[in-house]
Design an enzyme around this catalytic site. Structure first.
Site, short mmCIF file in Angstrom:
data_model
loop_
_atom_site.label_atom_id
_atom_site.label_comp_id
_atom_site.label_asym_id
_atom_site.label_seq_id
_atom_site.Cartn_x
_atom_site.Cartn_y
_atom_site.Cartn_z
N ASP A 1 17.65 -4.12 -2.46
CA ASP A 1 16.62 -4.56 -1.39
C ASP A 1 16.99 -4.85 -0.04
O ASP A 1 17.81 -5.14 0.39
CB ASP A 1 16.08 -6.07 -1.76
CG ASP A 1 14.56 -6.36 -1.74
OD1 ASP A 1 13.94 -5.78 -1.02
OD2 ASP A 1 14.11 -7.13 -2.42
N HIS B 1 11.80 -1.40 6.84
CA HIS B 1 12.04 -2.69 5.98
C HIS B 1 13.16 -2.41 4.79
O HIS B 1 13.32 -3.35 4.13
CB HIS B 1 10.72 -3.24 5.65
CG HIS B 1 9.90 -3.71 6.90
ND1 HIS B 1 9.70 -5.08 7.16
CD2 HIS B 1 9.48 -3.04 8.06
CE1 HIS B 1 9.01 -5.34 8.19
NE2 HIS B 1 8.72 -3.80 8.92
P1 ADP Z 1 8.72 -6.80 -0.68
O1 ADP Z 1 8.49 -6.85 0.73
O2 ADP Z 1 9.65 -5.89 -1.55
O3 ADP Z 1 7.40 -7.42 -1.56
P2 ADP Z 1 9.83 -9.60 -0.04
O4 ADP Z 1 10.77 -10.46 -0.77
O5 ADP Z 1 10.82 -9.14 1.12
O6 ADP Z 1 9.68 -8.45 -0.72
O7 ADP Z 1 8.56 -10.22 0.53
C1 ADP Z 1 7.68 -10.60 -0.51
C2 ADP Z 1 6.73 -11.50 0.11
O8 ADP Z 1 5.31 -11.42 -0.39
C3 ADP Z 1 7.00 -12.83 0.47
O9 ADP Z 1 6.53 -13.45 1.59
C4 ADP Z 1 6.47 -13.63 -0.81
O10 ADP Z 1 6.26 -14.70 -0.53
C5 ADP Z 1 5.26 -12.69 -1.04
N1 ADP Z 1 4.95 -12.89 -2.31
C6 ADP Z 1 5.61 -12.38 -3.54
N2 ADP Z 1 4.84 -12.45 -4.62
C7 ADP Z 1 3.67 -13.17 -4.32
C8 ADP Z 1 2.76 -13.73 -5.09
N3 ADP Z 1 2.56 -13.63 -6.54
N4 ADP Z 1 1.67 -14.50 -4.43
C9 ADP Z 1 1.72 -14.56 -3.00
N5 ADP Z 1 2.67 -13.99 -2.51
C10 ADP Z 1 3.61 -13.26 -2.91
O1 F6P Z 2 8.66 -4.37 2.57
C1 F6P Z 2 8.54 -3.36 1.70
C2 F6P Z 2 7.13 -2.90 1.58
O2 F6P Z 2 7.28 -1.58 0.84
C3 F6P Z 2 6.40 -2.76 2.66
O3 F6P Z 2 6.34 -1.62 3.48
C4 F6P Z 2 4.98 -2.94 1.96
O4 F6P Z 2 3.94 -3.34 2.69
C5 F6P Z 2 5.18 -3.84 0.83
O5 F6P Z 2 6.51 -3.82 0.45
C6 F6P Z 2 4.08 -3.80 -0.36
O6 F6P Z 2 4.12 -2.51 -0.91
P1 F6P Z 2 2.60 -2.00 -0.64
O7 F6P Z 2 2.26 -1.83 0.79
O8 F6P Z 2 2.89 -0.32 -1.20
O9 F6P Z 2 1.64 -2.56 -1.44
#
Ligand code: ADP
Ligand code: F6P
Length: 467
Positions: free
Chosen positions: A362, A154
């Site tokens: 990212d 990912h």
């Molecule tokens: P990462 O996997 O690094 O966290 P992404 O943008 O790919 O980044 O995914 C983040 C996911 O978590 C998205 O689906 C987003 O809607 C959700 N998310 C992020 N912040 C919040 C929050 N404050 N409350 C609920 N969902 C959240």
């Molecule tokens: O999408 C990247 C990622 O590292 C996932 O593998 C992971 O589940 C998510 O972000 C949130 O991080 P964590 O699982 O360490 O809370």
């Protein structure tokens, strides 16, 4: 149809929000089949980890394993999050390698394989996710599992020179060859993997894309992860009538909303982003009272020092901006460290004129895609997107910025705020038409179809091949 066995460190729960992109995508991705989802329960124990817990919910069965404290620290906090995470996001100066950490990482992967293997059936298909579980394919093969096993990364796959800073780079890449198929987010990541194999491992790339090295081979391709586009769009439209969205809109009066939503992570470019807002308010005083920046940043990995540091730094910078530009009845930046229900977030996106998604690096960034899908097509907001998010390769009608260039972000913000509705509609329509076909279902199907193709017939299905 055999069962789909998903393995990931973090197992999504339909009850919690903010579990990151992996859990969000996987929850949206299953439909038709029987799914087993195996991984960490999120619990840390002081005793050796107890039996695997099994919870059934319709066609989804979760198999959850607790981690004992030393494994949680060595495998999750230290190796995964203080070694692999920074290195794969090009922050090699933050990576703190140690042999004990590497040993803990392998130990937990072995333990997962030992727990999972006895539960498998001959026609199960396994799909392993992310950097926590790179050695799991080899560990499962060691348990005599010969089912098809795919792996999806990912996060970014770094350029060979960056990966080579990791003392165990060779063991990690070699471990990927135990899978039948390795998937990356973008063509860039795939290319970096191929470059590593050619330069560091003396391997070669076959005409059909199969990769040969270490006396064996693996198939590899890019499969950009996505969202359930139409579902997000429908939920966003519905969310506009919820109490929380109405309260947010009322609180704005006639100010325009700029939104950022990110786990509180140093890869997300939050400090540069906040500096860009300050730069804009310095240079264009007319915005001081006419915009509100809402940054939602739920804390993440709070036991890791770097995450504590970034939180303290943001607290200070946002405090400074509000101190400088705030008025008794208006603060330019609203900063919230908590999760919201997804539907509520989609409503917030729809109420926004600008979405700021400016990670320094990212894998994909699903927030960027969710922001686009949540917009009202007649009056859409503008996405300002980092060129270093995987999503930038697909969402090229966003305003693309270099997230290290604070002035450029400030200029893009200015341009987005001033953009006429015709241009906003055009850009939004282009991105929506891409997301309509390149949704999470196409992502899942293209990966699983490729995984189930026999060797020698390696092609990927049309929507993804076009990337
Ligand atoms: P990462 O996997 O690094 O966290 P992404 O943008 O790919 O980044 O995914 C983040 C996911 O978590 C998205 O689906 C987003 O809607 C959700 N998310 C992020 N912040 C919040 C929050 N404050 N409350 C609920 N969902 C959240
Ligand atoms: O999408 C990247 C990622 O590292 C996932 O593998 C992971 O589940 C998510 O972000 C949130 O991080 P964590 O699982 O360490 O809370």
């Amino acid at each position: 149809m055999g069962r789909l066995v998903i393995v990931s460190n973090r197992v999504g729960s339909s009850l919690k929000g903010n579990e990151g992109g992996l859990a969000t995508a996987m929850l949206a991705a299953f439909d038709r089949r029987e799914v087993i989802w195996f991984g960490w329960s999120g619990e840390v124990t002081d005793e050796p980890s107890g039996p695997t817990r099994v919870h059934r919910e319709g066609r989804l069965t979760r198999m959850l394993v607790d981690l004992e404290r030393s494994d949680y620290e060595g495998y999750y906090l230290e190796f995964a999050n203080c070694v692999l995470w920074p290195t794969f996001h090009y922050r090699v100066n933050l990576a703190e390698y140690g042999r004990e950490r590497w040993a803990a990482y392998r130990r937990v992967n072995e333990m997962f394989a030992e727990r999972l293997a006895p539960a498998l059936e001959p026609d199960d298909i396994l799909w392993v996710h992310d950097y926590h579980l790179i050695p799991l394919g080899a560990a499962l093969r060691g348990q005599r599992v010969d089912n098809p096993i795919g792996f999806f990364l990912h996060i970014p796959f770094p350029a060979p020179e960056v990966l080579a800073t990791l003392p165990v780079h060779e063991a990690l890449v070699r471990a990927l060859f135990a899978f039948d198929l390795v998937g990356f987010q973008t063509e860039n990541d795939l290319q970096a993997f191929r470059d590593y194999v050619e330069r560091e491992a003396g391997g070669r790339i076959g005409a059909d894309g199969t990769i040969y090295a270490y006396g064996t081979s693996v198939r590899a391709a890019s499969f950009p992860i996505s969202i359930d586009t139409r579902v997000v769009a429908a939920r966003a439209a519905r969310a506009m009538s919820t109490r929380q969205a109405a309260r947010l809109r009322d609180s704005l009066s006639d100010r325009r909303l700029v939104i950022g939503v990110d786990r509180l992570d140093y890869t997300k470019g939050l400090v540069h982003r906040v500096d860009a807002v300050e730069r804009l308010l310095e240079g264009k005083p007319e915005y001081r009272r006419s915009i509100v920046v809402l940054q939602i940043a739920p804390p993440s990995r709070e036991d890791v020092l770097e995450y504590q540091r970034i939180r303290a730094e943001l607290d200070a910078r946002i405090g400074r901006i509000n101190g400088r530009f705030g008025e008794p009845d208006h603060l330019p930046v609203r900063y919230i460290n908590r999760s919201f229900r997804q539907e509520t977030l989609f409503g917030f996106y729809r109420a926004s004129r600008v979405g700021l998604v400016t990670p320094l690096r990212d894998g994909m960034n699903l927030v960027a895609k969710e922001f686009v899908a949540s917009q009202d097509p007649d009056d859409p907001g503008v996405l300002v997107l980092s060129r270093f998010a995987g999503a930038a390769r697909e969402l090229d009608s966003a305003l693309i910025v270099n997230p290290f260039d604070v002035d450029q972000i400030a200029d893009a913000l200015d341009r987005a705020l001033a953009m006429p509705v015709e241009e906003r509609r055009e850009r939004h329509a282009a991105m929506m038409s891409h997301l309509d076909t390149h949704n999470v279902h196409a992502w899942r199907d293209s990966f699983l179809d490729a995984l189930q193709q026999p060797d020698g017939l390696f092609t990927i299905s049309p929507p993804m091949a076009a990337e």
